[in-house]
Enzyme design. Structure first.
Site, PDB file in Angstrom:
ATOM      1  N   GLU A 147      -4.489   4.332   3.385  1.00 18.23           N
ATOM      2  CA  GLU A 147      -3.596   3.412   2.688  1.00 18.23           C
ATOM      3  C   GLU A 147      -4.277   2.995   1.398  1.00 18.23           C
ATOM      4  O   GLU A 147      -5.446   2.597   1.424  1.00 18.23           O
ATOM      5  CB  GLU A 147      -3.348   2.154   3.523  1.00 18.23           C
TER       6      GLU A 147
ATOM      7  N   THR B 237       0.816  -1.202   0.000  1.00 15.10           N
ATOM      8  CA  THR B 237       0.000   0.000   0.000  1.00 15.10           C
ATOM      9  C   THR B 237       0.853   1.258   0.000  1.00 15.10           C
ATOM     10  O   THR B 237       1.963   1.271   0.519  1.00 15.10           O
ATOM     11  CB  THR B 237      -0.932   0.052   1.228  1.00 15.10           C
TER      12      THR B 237
ATOM     13  N   ASN C 237       0.976   4.592   1.718  1.00  9.19           N
ATOM     14  CA  ASN C 237       0.479   5.222   2.932  1.00  9.19           C
ATOM     15  C   ASN C 237       0.615   6.727   2.761  1.00  9.19           C
ATOM     16  O   ASN C 237       1.732   7.235   2.647  1.00  9.19           O
ATOM     17  CB  ASN C 237       1.283   4.755   4.144  1.00  9.19           C
TER      18      ASN C 237
END
Length: 191
Positions: free
Chosen positions: A131, A80, A82
């Protein structure tokens, strides 16, 4: 200090030489008043579709991609981005969303995004985290500014009993994201 109104501005206009024309609130097709308060309420409830209807566009947030726990790719198989989103920016309520993710080069990617506290791994406290897992993307995003446009809320954020259950749900979220974004416009202005 939220004390201004049409009457006050009209008095100031007479004193300082400018004209004031008061306008009523705009309403959407259903007759609901379009106001920042109603938009913030919809966002807090996770109703990004409703907020988009009032805004006339997707609700967007910007942030810089920062390092997280490093769990997304190696442990879960879903790396992901962030985003460090300024505290003053209105994030939607906790949940999983289908989103468009725009990079500084103007490329737009499908993304399944989580807004929340990662309850499977952490206690649910502190600021909300954003995320985003970019579908069909492999690359380094650290340090880039990104724009995330929230299209539709998929589900509530929840705690899973283990990593395997979380991974299975993430696969379902990616499938749902594809389905939603197959029919959604990706119109976004460049950063």
């Amino acid at each position: 200090g939220r004390k201004g109104n049409v009457a006050l501005l009209s008095d100031m206009g007479a004193r300082y030489g400018f004209e004031v024309i008061g306008l009523g609130l705009e309403a959407d097709k259903a007759g609901e008043a379009v106001s920042s308060t109603s938009i913030r309420r919809l966002l807090a409830d996770g109703d990004v579709s409703g907020a988009s209807r009032l805004l006339g566009r997707y609700h967007q947030v910007r942030g810089v991609v920062v390092h997280g726990d490093g769990r997304g790719g190696p442990e879960l198989g879903y790396p992901t981005a962030n985003l460090d989103v300024p505290a003053a920016v209105a994030l939607p309520g906790e949940g999983i969303y289908a989103c468009w993710y725009e990079r500084p080069d103007g490329s737009v990617h499908r993304a399944a995004a989580s807004v929340g506290h990662r309850p499977t791994f952490h206690t649910p406290d502190g600021a909300l985290l954003l995320e985003a897992f970019l579908l069909d993307f492999d690359g380094d995003l650290y340090g880039e500014e990104a724009r995330v446009s929230f299209v539709e809320r998929l589900r509530d954020e929840r705690r899973f009993p283990g990593v395997d259950e979380l991974i299975a749900q993430m696969a379902l979220d990616v499938t749902a994201t594809r389905a939603v974004l197959d029919t959604a416009s990706s119109d976004a202005a460049p950063l």
